[in-house]
Design an enzyme around this catalytic site. Structure first.
Site, PDB file in Angstrom:
ATOM      1  CE  LYS A  35      -1.769   0.780   4.106  1.00  8.45           C
ATOM      2  NZ  LYS A  35      -0.804   1.878   4.333  1.00  8.45           N
ATOM      3  CB  THR A  36       3.756   2.315   2.089  1.00  7.89           C
ATOM      4  OG1 THR A  36       2.852   2.234   3.400  1.00  7.89           O
ATOM      5  CG2 THR A  36       4.630   3.548   2.173  1.00  7.89           C
ATOM      6  CG  ASP A 226      -1.933   5.300   4.453  1.00  2.08           C
ATOM      7  OD1 ASP A 226      -2.487   4.302   3.721  1.00  2.08           O
ATOM      8  OD2 ASP A 226      -1.134   5.408   4.924  1.00  2.08           O
ATOM      9  CD  GLU A 227      -3.663   2.282   7.522  1.00  2.00           C
ATOM     10  OE1 GLU A 227      -4.486   1.455   7.120  1.00  2.00           O
ATOM     11  OE2 GLU A 227      -2.375   1.753   7.592  1.00  2.00           O
ATOM     12  CD  GLN A 257      -4.928  -4.866   7.355  1.00  3.89           C
ATOM     13  OE1 GLN A 257      -4.196  -4.544   8.550  1.00  3.89           O
ATOM     14  NE2 GLN A 257      -4.709  -4.722   6.031  1.00  3.89           N
ATOM     15  NE  ARG A 596      -0.948  -7.800  10.961  1.00  2.56           N
ATOM     16  CZ  ARG A 596      -0.887  -7.041   9.971  1.00  2.56           C
ATOM     17  NH1 ARG A 596       0.048  -5.904   9.865  1.00  2.56           N
ATOM     18  NH2 ARG A 596      -1.930  -7.124   8.986  1.00  2.56           N
TER      19      ARG A 596
END
Length: 636
Positions: A35-36, A226-227, A257, A596
């Site tokens: 994503k980043t 973002d997010e 998420q 994770r």
């Protein structure tokens, strides 16, 4: 010709997101899908395409995240990316209000209150409205400030927030509502804004003043967020008003998420984005660069249980890997022993402790494991929740047990006496001197009138229990029962801390000696190089990570243990009783925990656990894991 080879540097879905520069775009970015990287390349792509850098707005949830993305974009392209407007919703709102606050009746030189300022103002107003000391059980200024912040973030009344999150204070709803209204008026008249006001006043400004809205919105030709799954209703409204004219808005996030409803995040924002911005192009980032395929196959089936979601299937081009395990144990001690033993095996094979994490739903779930890790001289750090021996309420109860086992323990007596109403430092010191130095018995202590009642209660407790009792948990129950009124007086979040104490008593059930229990929970953590060498680690900074799932979001480890994957613990009984959206968020929380892991993933759960809230024993693994095929989740 472009300087950057976007198509070669990005996978097809990432490139599509980067190169789509017209109209609204919703990027559903699965865990570990880059994503980043996608946002960074899109900033560079827009600038390289001739878009003025200062007409690009990048909104993130931390200043550091924005700075890091723009730094990477500058490294990809050039310093023109430095001129992109990047920051948090709060910093953006602050800039807007410095220019236009006068239109809301504020001076442009308004003062911003930090959290301690808010608490001080709340306390001043409380004293004005309630000049007489409030009755016991009235929330402290820190809790009142948290309640008011929740009202602002969720757009709810004080009474609604109390009913949902602070039911122990519902009897004070009227007084708290009066304080809240006075707090709101005081900020307006004294030209003050807290952090929540920055968002609220910006929304109000853009909604009420079309000229101002156009002046602000016209500055930005492209907006990226973002997010997006973590935005609250106020932030979503601000974005809608900024992007209304050109609709060149890209929201990046993962509905699966969305786990911060308790902070005011609104899951509906990401689900309704296509309705708010008609014609939205939805792009799914599904190629994962973190986990092995067996882990992804398991998490795909896990999240498919969600009632509402954007469908996606995570995959990786990497080969190999083992399927996750679900391991059942007869009790919590066996669960802790398994985790410690498995970690020993991994470190013996060269896996660093820092590449291993143990995750859990609630902070108190790790208490027993912390004891076992300390006994095993295995260094760890804990993120989220209190470290077992650092939480005040646990220390208070243990102090009573220590004084019972070792009547000359001065430090424990000082802590115990400090909890009694009417006992100051001098009185405590004198009493401890009589008890520990002069050998006085409890009956010979003559309490003052101010603390006589508390002393009699304490004396009654200590005389009713014996340190020689083999039923150690009964000693714990007696102390916790005695301590409960003190807990309610000392801590506003006493219901949560009461559950911690239940867990403490549960841990004591396997001991037949009070001294052995106290020794286990007070062992010093390892700090010598010989101990580190025995663990096959390279430095004192190489420590196991213990973390709540909420604190682990955005992080990754080679090996992840998710403990207490027991129905009634994960999901929690609270979520099970509320069902619907509460259970959906618990499922997303399990998904975050699972994703994770890079190479190895273990779920563990003890059985025959009595839950005092439900009034029944808990036996079954998490309902979310029970629904996963045995081929994707191996049962042991």
């Amino acid at each position: 010709m472009k300087i950057i080879d976007y198509q070669n540097d990005l996978n097809p879905a990432q490139y599509e997101a980067v190169a789509t520069t017209s109209g609204p775009v919703l990027v559903i970015a699965g865990a570990g899908s880059g994503k980043t990287r996608t946002l960074t390349y899109r900033v560079a792509y827009l600038v390289e395409s001739g878009v003025r850098p200062d007409s690009i707005l990048l909104l993130t949830f931390t200043r550091r995240a924005a700075e890091e993305m723009l730094r990477r974009a500058a490294l990809l392209l050039d310093n023109r990316c430095d001129d992109v407007a990047g920051g948090t919703f709060h910093s953006f709102s602050h800039q807007v209000l410095r220019r236009f606050a006068g239109r809301l009746g504020f001076s442009p030189r308004f003062l911003i209150l930090d959290r301690s300022d808010c608490e001080a103002l709340v306390e001043n107003i409380r004293k004005e409205i309630m000049p007489i000391k409030p009755v016991k059980g009235f929330p402290r200024k820190q809790t009142i400030a948290s309640i008011f912040s929740a009202c602002a973030n969720k757009g709810a009344s004080v009474e609604a927030i109390l009913a949902d999150e602070y039911s122990q204070f519902l009897s004070h709803a009227s007084a708290l509502t009066e304080i809240y209204h006075a707090y709101t008026v005081r900020k307006q008249t004294e030209n003050l804004m807290d952090f929540d006001d920055l968002l609220l006043h910006t929304r109000a400004l853009l909604a009420a003043d079309e000229q101002t809205r156009q002046a602000v919105a016209s500055r930005y030709e492209y907006i990226m967020v973002d997010e997006y799954q973590d935005t609250n209703t106020v932030q979503a409204d601000i974005l809608k008003m900024l992007g209304r004219d050109h609709a060149n808005v890209m929201a990046v996030g993962d509905d699966c998420q969305s786990i911060y409803a308790f902070r005011g995040a609104n899951f509906e924002n990401i689900m309704r984005f296509p309705d708010v911005f008609p014609g939205t192009k939805i792009i799914r980032l599904e190629q994962n660069y973190r986990s092995t395929q067996p882990i992804l196959s398991m998490t795909n089936q896990l999240v498919n249980q969600a009632r509402r979601k954007y469908s996606k299937t995570l995959f990786t081009e990497a080969q190999g890997g083992q399927a996750p395990y679900l391991v059942r144990f007869g009790d919590e001690k066996s669960q802790s022993a398994f985790v410690v033993d498995t970690i020993r095996e991994l470190t013996a094979k060269g896996v660093y402790l820092s590449e291993i994490a143990v995750l859990f739903r609630a902070g108190f779930h790790s208490f027993d494991l912390e004891v076992e890790l300390t006994k095993a001289r295995m260094p760890y750090i804990k993120m989220g929740g209190f470290k077992f021996m650092e939480s005040a309420h646990i220390k208070d109860v243990l102090a009573h047990l220590r004084a019972l086992a070792w009547p000359n323990d001065r430090l424990s007596w000082l802590r115990i006496l400090a909890l009694l109403d009417g006992v100051g430092p001098k009185t405590a010191q004198k009493t401890v001197h009589n008890l520990c130095n002069l050998g006085a018995d409890l009956n010979s202590i003559k309490p003052g009138a101010a603390w006589k009642e508390g002393w009699e209660r304490l004396k009654g407790l200590l005389k009713s229990i014996s340190p020689a009792s083999p039923m150690v948990s009964n000693l714990g129950k007696a102390v916790v029962e005695y301590y409960e009124p003190i807990l309610k007086e000392q801590f506003d979040n006493w219901p949560k801390r009461a559950r911690d104490l239940e867990q403490l008593v549960f841990m004591m059930e396997r001991y037949d000696s009070l001294e052995r229990f106290l020794a286990d929970v007070t062992l010093e953590p390892p700090n010598t190089s010989s101990q580190e060498q025995a663990l096959s680690v390279s430095s004192s900074n190489d420590r196991l990570v213990l973390s709540t799932v909420h604190s682990a979001k955005g992080l990754e480890w080679d090996t992840v243990f998710v403990i207490w994957a027991l129905d009634g613990r994960f999901p929690s009984q609270h979520a099970i009783s509320r069902r619907d959206e509460a259970l959906e968020e618990e499922l997303r929380l399990m998904y975050v925990a699972s994703t994770r892991a890079k190479k190895r993933l273990y779920f563990t759960y003890p059985t025959d656990v009595f839950d005092p809230i439900a009034g029944e024993f808990l036996h079954h693994p998490s309902r979310f894991l029970s629904a996963v095929d045995s081929g994707r989740l191996r049962r042991l």
